[in-house]
Design a protein around this motif. Structure first.
Motif, PDB file in Angstrom:
ATOM      1  N   PHE A  46      -1.087   4.531 -19.713  1.00 36.78           N
ATOM      2  CA  PHE A  46       0.362   4.607 -19.921  1.00 36.78           C
ATOM      3  C   PHE A  46       0.994   5.739 -19.110  1.00 36.78           C
ATOM      4  CE2 PHE A  46      -1.403   2.877 -23.905  1.00 36.78           C
ATOM      5  CZ  PHE A  46      -0.734   1.668 -23.949  1.00 36.78           C
ATOM      6  N   VAL A  47       0.286   6.869 -19.048  1.00 35.14           N
ATOM      7  CA  VAL A  47       0.886   8.075 -18.463  1.00 35.14           C
ATOM      8  C   VAL A  47       0.643   8.182 -16.963  1.00 35.14           C
ATOM      9  CG1 VAL A  47       0.926  10.598 -18.550  1.00 35.14           C
ATOM     10  CG2 VAL A  47       0.634   9.287 -20.660  1.00 35.14           C
ATOM     11  N   GLY A  48      -0.581   7.859 -16.515  1.00 35.99           N
ATOM     12  CA  GLY A  48      -0.949   8.144 -15.129  1.00 35.99           C
ATOM     13  C   GLY A  48      -0.824   7.013 -14.150  1.00 35.99           C
ATOM     14  N   SER A  49      -0.520   5.807 -14.620  1.00 40.62           N
ATOM     15  CA  SER A  49      -0.503   4.658 -13.707  1.00 40.62           C
ATOM     16  C   SER A  49       0.613   4.755 -12.666  1.00 40.62           C
ATOM     17  CB  SER A  49      -0.365   3.353 -14.498  1.00 40.62           C
ATOM     18  OG  SER A  49       0.769   3.381 -15.346  1.00 40.62           O
ATOM     19  N   VAL A 289       7.829   2.590 -18.945  1.00 39.09           N
ATOM     20  CA  VAL A 289       9.219   2.842 -19.345  1.00 39.09           C
ATOM     21  C   VAL A 289      10.171   2.266 -18.307  1.00 39.09           C
ATOM     22  CG1 VAL A 289      10.957   4.613 -19.797  1.00 39.09           C
ATOM     23  CG2 VAL A 289       8.640   4.892 -20.686  1.00 39.09           C
ATOM     24  N   ALA A 290       9.853   2.493 -17.027  1.00 41.70           N
ATOM     25  CA  ALA A 290      10.704   1.964 -15.946  1.00 41.70           C
ATOM     26  C   ALA A 290      10.764   0.440 -16.005  1.00 41.70           C
ATOM     27  CB  ALA A 290      10.164   2.422 -14.591  1.00 41.70           C
ATOM     28  N   ALA A 300      13.757   2.323 -24.458  1.00 47.20           N
ATOM     29  CA  ALA A 300      12.415   2.104 -23.917  1.00 47.20           C
ATOM     30  C   ALA A 300      11.585   3.382 -23.926  1.00 47.20           C
ATOM     31  CB  ALA A 300      12.512   1.559 -22.484  1.00 47.20           C
ATOM     32  N   GLY A 301      12.215   4.504 -23.604  1.00 47.76           N
ATOM     33  CA  GLY A 301      11.497   5.776 -23.581  1.00 47.76           C
ATOM     34  C   GLY A 301      10.935   6.140 -24.938  1.00 47.76           C
ATOM     35  N   GLN A 302      11.763   5.991 -25.987  1.00 47.47           N
ATOM     36  CA  GLN A 302      11.307   6.323 -27.331  1.00 47.47           C
ATOM     37  C   GLN A 302      10.208   5.365 -27.798  1.00 47.47           C
ATOM     38  OE1 GLN A 302      14.375   6.183 -26.236  1.00 47.47           O
ATOM     39  NE2 GLN A 302      15.791   7.554 -27.321  1.00 47.47           N
ATOM     40  N   VAL A 303      10.369   4.087 -27.450  1.00 45.69           N
ATOM     41  CA  VAL A 303       9.340   3.093 -27.812  1.00 45.69           C
ATOM     42  C   VAL A 303       8.003   3.469 -27.176  1.00 45.69           C
ATOM     43  CG1 VAL A 303       8.609   0.692 -27.528  1.00 45.69           C
ATOM     44  CG2 VAL A 303      10.970   1.211 -28.168  1.00 45.69           C
ATOM     45  N   MET A 304       8.052   3.840 -25.902  1.00 43.24           N
ATOM     46  CA  MET A 304       6.821   4.174 -25.200  1.00 43.24           C
ATOM     47  C   MET A 304       6.222   5.476 -25.714  1.00 43.24           C
ATOM     48  SD  MET A 304       4.654   2.948 -23.210  1.00 43.24           S
ATOM     49  CE  MET A 304       5.655   1.504 -22.891  1.00 43.24           C
ATOM     50  N   ASP A 305       7.072   6.415 -26.143  1.00 46.12           N
ATOM     51  CA  ASP A 305       6.550   7.655 -26.739  1.00 46.12           C
ATOM     52  C   ASP A 305       5.701   7.359 -27.969  1.00 46.12           C
ATOM     53  OD1 ASP A 305       7.399   9.540 -24.970  1.00 46.12           O
ATOM     54  OD2 ASP A 305       9.187  10.144 -26.094  1.00 46.12           O
TER      55      ASP A 305
END
Length: 489
Positions: A46-49, A289-290, A300-305
């Protein structure tokens, strides 16, 4: 709480209510299934891709496919051994049997070291998210709280770990599954109300082609994504505490291909088809998120958090479990303090768990006190351990095949494909990645420091074995003298 010493054998018999080494068969089939699925989905996906996409463009799909193939082959080899001889020590115990005590000792401690450092990384990552939601609690407070809660979960019973991991992994699986389905609809313009123009597969080539950074960027991408796959092997450790270890390992091994195909290749493919690879938001906001923002998913940002936090907690939970079981196995084989080989009446290796979490707490403290020196050293010196583990699994399987065929041929229910040729090809591929890392600034430091730590651990184990043999010789000498005297008489 009463304790019991583990028996000398480390092999678990399929279907036994209590494992032969003092652990309890407390993991259910649904636990093992979700651990197997969730084990390949780390927070790094999720974070590094986004960084990988920026470095290689659409060709990052090939990078993921190459690393995914290596993981499939390594898991097939490990599955062959684990199905025949399920044990809490997994590849460390097999290396002990096939390559020698030095190999089992060294790779076991290196693997333990890797996961206790991961504990600090994940606790800090989770603390940052939680601190963003509730800033009144400092980051270190959240890190401490998260570690304490998951330590309590692991100390309760193995079933508690399994239940927590079932739900943590379940959230990750559902989230990525929904992302792939919704993303595919948006890609082809079939999602009602989507903000994305639905350009089909055009984005794979419309910004400089499929190889915008050249074919060589594939290898750069490999270096960036390889460590997000670490954790696939956890199911072979956990299977030892299930009701039917052989069935669990066989099922997990056979399903690893579609798991990697859907969760890694599938989700990255969706990102690359929803947005041009060079869209700045992929790096600035994060690839998922993008992609969600491009569809028009609100918040989207909060969902991904929430999803990333779940992935972090899942990784932390599994990391503590994995480190403690490896410490338990090392203690059982006499390669760690004897206390690590004892279990509570509920089959929990309490000392092994506490020993692992104490180092994890210490690493968290290092991260807050000396992030750029001590903690950076810990990170880099454990960075290439994943590749070392995979190499050891390959070399171990080369010898274990013969051992299993001689001693328990009926247990060879999972077989490595095209043995031994594909095993040697995998060894060559992993070795190539390690050598190629030396050409990369960040990779070079990781390989060299990890190699330094590995040399130290191997050297320590060899000296330790020699001292043990030396100490045993004087005790044997009088017996030899007595035999010689009787012969002379």
């Amino acid at each position: 709480m009463t304790t019991q010493s583990a028996p000398t054998t480390d092999t678990l018999e399929s279907g036994s209510p209590d494992s032969g080494d003092g652990l309890k068969a407390g993991l259910k089939n649904r636990h093992l299934s979700m651990i197997a699925i969730g084990g390949v989905i780390g927070a790094g996906l999720f974070v590094g891709s986004g960084s990988g996409i920026a470095a290689a463009g659409p060709a990052i799909l090939i990078s993921y496919a190459l690393v995914g193939a290596m993981v499939v082959f390594v898991m097939r080899m490990l599955g062959e051994m684990a199905a025949a001889r399920p044990t809490s020590g997994s590849f460390s115990a097999y290396a002990d049997q096939a390559l020698g005590r030095w190999a089992g000792f060294s790779i076991g401690w290196l693997y333990w070291f890797f996961w206790v450092v991961v504990l600090a990384v994940e606790a800090t990552a989770g603390a940052k998210i939680l601190n963003g939601w509730i800033p009144a609690v400092p980051q270190w407070g959240w890190a401490l709280l998260v570690m304490l809660v998951l330590t309590a979960v692991n100390l309760a019973a193995v079933g508690s770990y399994g239940e927590f991991e079932f739900w943590f992994a379940g959230i990750k699986v559902v989230a990525i599954g929904a992302f792939v389905v919704v993303g595919l609809l948006a890609v082809f313009g079939l999602l009602p109300g989507s903000d994305n123009p639905g350009s089909g597969l055009a984005h794979l080539t419309d910004a400089g082609g499929f190889f915008p950074k050249g074919p060589g960027a594939i290898l750069t991408g490999v270096l960036m994504v390889v460590f997000s796959f670490m954790g696939s092997e956890i199911v072979t450790l956990a299977a030892g505490e299930s009701e039917d270890p052989q069935k669990a390992v066989t099922k997990a091994t056979n399903s690893v291909i579609w798991r990697i195909g859907i969760f890694y290749l599938g989700s990255i493919f969706i990102v690359l088809t929803l947005l041009p690879w060079n869209d700045k938001s992929i790096v600035d906001e994060g690839s998922y998120v993008a992609a969600l923002n491009s569809i028009g998913i609100p918040h989207a940002g909060q969902v991904m958090d929430v999803i990333v936090l779940t992935a972090v907690l899942s990784c932390l939970n599994s990391g503590l479990y994995t480190a403690s079981r490896m410490a338990f196995s090392l203690g059982q084989r006499g390669d760690a303090p004897k206390a690590f080989a004892k279990t509570t009446s509920r089959g929990v290796p309490r000392a092994a768990i506490l020993g692992s979490v104490v180092f994890g707490f210490l690493a968290v403290w290092f991260n807050y006190q000396w992030p750029d020196t001590v903690f950076n050293f810990l990170l880099n010196s454990s960075g290439a351990v994943a590749l070392f583990v995979w190499l050891v699994i390959c070399f171990t399987q080369l010898k274990m095949r013969g051992i299993i065929l001689r001693e328990q041929p009926e247990k060879l229910v999972v077989k490595m494909w095209l043995f031994p040729y594909l095993t040697w090809a995998t060894i060559a591929a992993i070795s190539f990645v390690l050598v190629y890392m030396l050409t990369d600034d960040a990779g070079r430091e990781q390989v060299l420091l990890s190699l330094l730590v590995a040399v130290f651990v191997v050297g320590f184990s060899l000296v330790r074995e020699r001292l043990k043999k030396g100490a045993a010789q004087p005790a044997a000498a009088p017996v030899e003298d007595r035999v010689a005297d009787s012969v002379e008489r």
